[in-house]
Design a protein around this motif. Structure first.
Motif, PDB file in Angstrom:
ATOM      1  N   SER A  46      54.790  32.577 -13.927  1.00 56.00           N
ATOM      2  CA  SER A  46      54.162  31.339 -14.533  1.00 56.00           C
ATOM      3  C   SER A  46      52.778  31.356 -14.216  1.00 56.00           C
ATOM      4  O   SER A  46      51.941  30.782 -15.383  1.00 56.00           O
ATOM      5  N   ASN A  47      52.272  31.887 -13.333  1.00 58.87           N
ATOM      6  CA  ASN A  47      50.755  32.227 -13.165  1.00 58.87           C
ATOM      7  C   ASN A  47      50.235  33.252 -13.984  1.00 58.87           C
ATOM      8  O   ASN A  47      49.137  32.921 -14.426  1.00 58.87           O
ATOM      9  N   ILE A  48      50.964  34.083 -14.371  1.00 57.97           N
ATOM     10  CA  ILE A  48      50.545  35.025 -15.296  1.00 57.97           C
ATOM     11  C   ILE A  48      50.221  34.594 -16.450  1.00 57.97           C
ATOM     12  O   ILE A  48      49.336  34.503 -17.308  1.00 57.97           O
ATOM     13  N   GLY A  53      46.817  31.764 -20.940  1.00 58.58           N
ATOM     14  CA  GLY A  53      46.738  30.493 -21.941  1.00 58.58           C
ATOM     15  C   GLY A  53      48.212  30.289 -22.791  1.00 58.58           C
ATOM     16  O   GLY A  53      48.343  29.908 -23.787  1.00 58.58           O
ATOM     17  N   MET A  54      49.239  30.883 -22.145  1.00 58.25           N
ATOM     18  CA  MET A  54      50.723  30.976 -22.794  1.00 58.25           C
ATOM     19  C   MET A  54      51.890  30.237 -22.112  1.00 58.25           C
ATOM     20  O   MET A  54      52.796  30.462 -22.416  1.00 58.25           O
ATOM     21  N   LEU A  55      51.200  29.424 -20.986  1.00 58.65           N
ATOM     22  CA  LEU A  55      52.329  28.567 -20.474  1.00 58.65           C
ATOM     23  C   LEU A  55      52.141  27.204 -20.861  1.00 58.65           C
ATOM     24  O   LEU A  55      51.051  26.470 -20.749  1.00 58.65           O
ATOM     25  N   GLU A  56      53.169  26.681 -21.388  1.00 60.98           N
ATOM     26  CA  GLU A  56      53.171  25.354 -21.934  1.00 60.98           C
ATOM     27  C   GLU A  56      53.668  24.242 -21.358  1.00 60.98           C
ATOM     28  O   GLU A  56      54.672  24.574 -20.313  1.00 60.98           O
ATOM     29  N   GLY A 153      44.367  35.930  -7.504  1.00 63.32           N
ATOM     30  CA  GLY A 153      44.407  35.039  -8.860  1.00 63.32           C
ATOM     31  C   GLY A 153      44.437  36.194 -10.020  1.00 63.32           C
ATOM     32  O   GLY A 153      44.692  37.331  -9.720  1.00 63.32           O
ATOM     33  N   PHE A 154      44.674  35.733 -11.260  1.00 65.08           N
ATOM     34  CA  PHE A 154      44.577  36.510 -12.357  1.00 65.08           C
ATOM     35  C   PHE A 154      43.547  35.956 -13.346  1.00 65.08           C
ATOM     36  O   PHE A 154      43.276  35.047 -13.300  1.00 65.08           O
ATOM     37  N   GLY A 166      41.325  33.703 -19.559  1.00 65.89           N
ATOM     38  CA  GLY A 166      41.783  32.378 -18.915  1.00 65.89           C
ATOM     39  C   GLY A 166      41.423  32.935 -17.479  1.00 65.89           C
ATOM     40  O   GLY A 166      41.510  34.253 -17.209  1.00 65.89           O
ATOM     41  N   PHE A 167      41.460  32.067 -16.467  1.00 65.44           N
ATOM     42  CA  PHE A 167      41.130  32.694 -14.972  1.00 65.44           C
ATOM     43  C   PHE A 167      41.940  31.434 -14.271  1.00 65.44           C
ATOM     44  O   PHE A 167      41.913  30.353 -14.302  1.00 65.44           O
ATOM     45  N   GLY A 168      42.663  31.838 -13.046  1.00 66.86           N
ATOM     46  CA  GLY A 168      43.163  30.994 -12.158  1.00 66.86           C
ATOM     47  C   GLY A 168      43.770  31.818 -10.874  1.00 66.86           C
ATOM     48  O   GLY A 168      43.917  32.895 -10.825  1.00 66.86           O
ATOM     49  N   PHE A 169      43.841  30.761  -9.827  1.00 70.11           N
ATOM     50  CA  PHE A 169      43.928  31.607  -8.619  1.00 70.11           C
ATOM     51  C   PHE A 169      45.383  30.778  -8.223  1.00 70.11           C
ATOM     52  O   PHE A 169      45.702  29.523  -8.473  1.00 70.11           O
TER      53      PHE A 169
END
Length: 260
Positions: A46-48, A53-56, A153-154, A166-169
């Motif tokens: 999910s985080n990947i 930007g591919m998680l709806e 993060g990714f 995109g970027f997130g932890f």
């Protein structure tokens, strides 16, 4: 008639109760482990997808699994050579264990340890988004120390391998409401469209305060986290480390030239 309230009988009952409780706890741990492993893997997927930007919103677990399986290709990279390697199976790859093993990691000097991680794994898993063999995005795992914790993060890049998609932890222990704002969707969205490199040098990072869009170099800068200077600095340091010579820079250059 002998009394049941003897020390011996009390101890026997206590020991028996402890054994029964231990068996129950152990059995529960064994029975729950497959579900925990599955949930952990699903959370990572999910985080990947989210970083790219591919998680709806509202996607079911089955939809997440299908999206990941159909769009994401994991590969292992040798960070020393900047090329793919088949030495490890991506399905069983545990990057944190690789980082702790002296045989598969590099001890960093103070000068090299910008992300404050002590050891850098020599191998990393990366995630490719491809359509008909053409690279659309690549998702890179990154980590480094903030104020109180190591942030994991990714960072996702577009096909030019320079523009942030995109970027997130997904894991950290920063202060809620301050450094913990690295989880804020509004702040994470500021990274999209930013550029990593400026004339071959890593320029991407977080500034103190707000970015002046009219100032030269603003395409490489992201607004700082209010009241969380050390966390902001930590994010800058980990991004610049992993996108630099000790991280993915050589690999990205090889990938761009078709030599990865």
């Amino acid at each position: 008639m002998a009394s049941n309230d003897t020390i011996k009988k009390t101890l026997l009952v206590a020991v028996a109760l402890c054994i029964v409780c231990s068996l129950v706890v152990s059995s529960a741990a064994v029975l729950l482990k497959p579900a925990q492993v599955k949930n952990k893997a699903l959370d990572r997927k999910s985080n990947i997808l989210a970083a790219a930007g591919m998680l709806e919103p509202g996607q079911s677990d089955a939809e997440i699994e299908e999206e990941y399986a159909s769009k994401i290709t994991p590969r292992i990279v040798d960070l020393t050579t900047g090329r793919y390697t088949d030495q490890f199976d991506p399905k069983n790859f545990e990057q944190r264990k690789i980082a702790k093993n002296p045989k598969t990691s590099t001890n960093l000097s103070d000068a090299d340890d910008q992300a404050n991680i002590s050891r850098r794994e020599n191998y990393s898993i990366v995630y490719l988004v491809e359509t008909n063999g053409q690279l659309e995005k690549i998702i890179l795992p990154v980590h480094g120390y903030g104020l109180w914790s190591t942030l994991y993060g990714f960072l996702a890049l577009e096909s030019d391998l320079n523009t942030v998609a995109g970027f997130g932890f997904y894991e950290h222990g920063e202060t809620p409401g301050l450094g913990g704002e690295v989880d804020n969707p509004k702040w994470k969205s500021l990274w999209q469209g930013k550029e990593v490199y400026d004339n071959g040098q890593v320029a991407l990072g977080v500034v103190k305060g707000a970015v002046d869009p009219d100032k030269n170099g603003s395409e490489h800068k992201v607004d700082g986290l209010s009241g969380a200077t050390l966390t902001s600095n930590g994010v800058t340091n980990l991004v610049q480390f992993w996108m630099g010579e000790m991280g993915y820079k050589q690999f990205l250059a090889n990938l761009k030239s078709g030599e990865a």
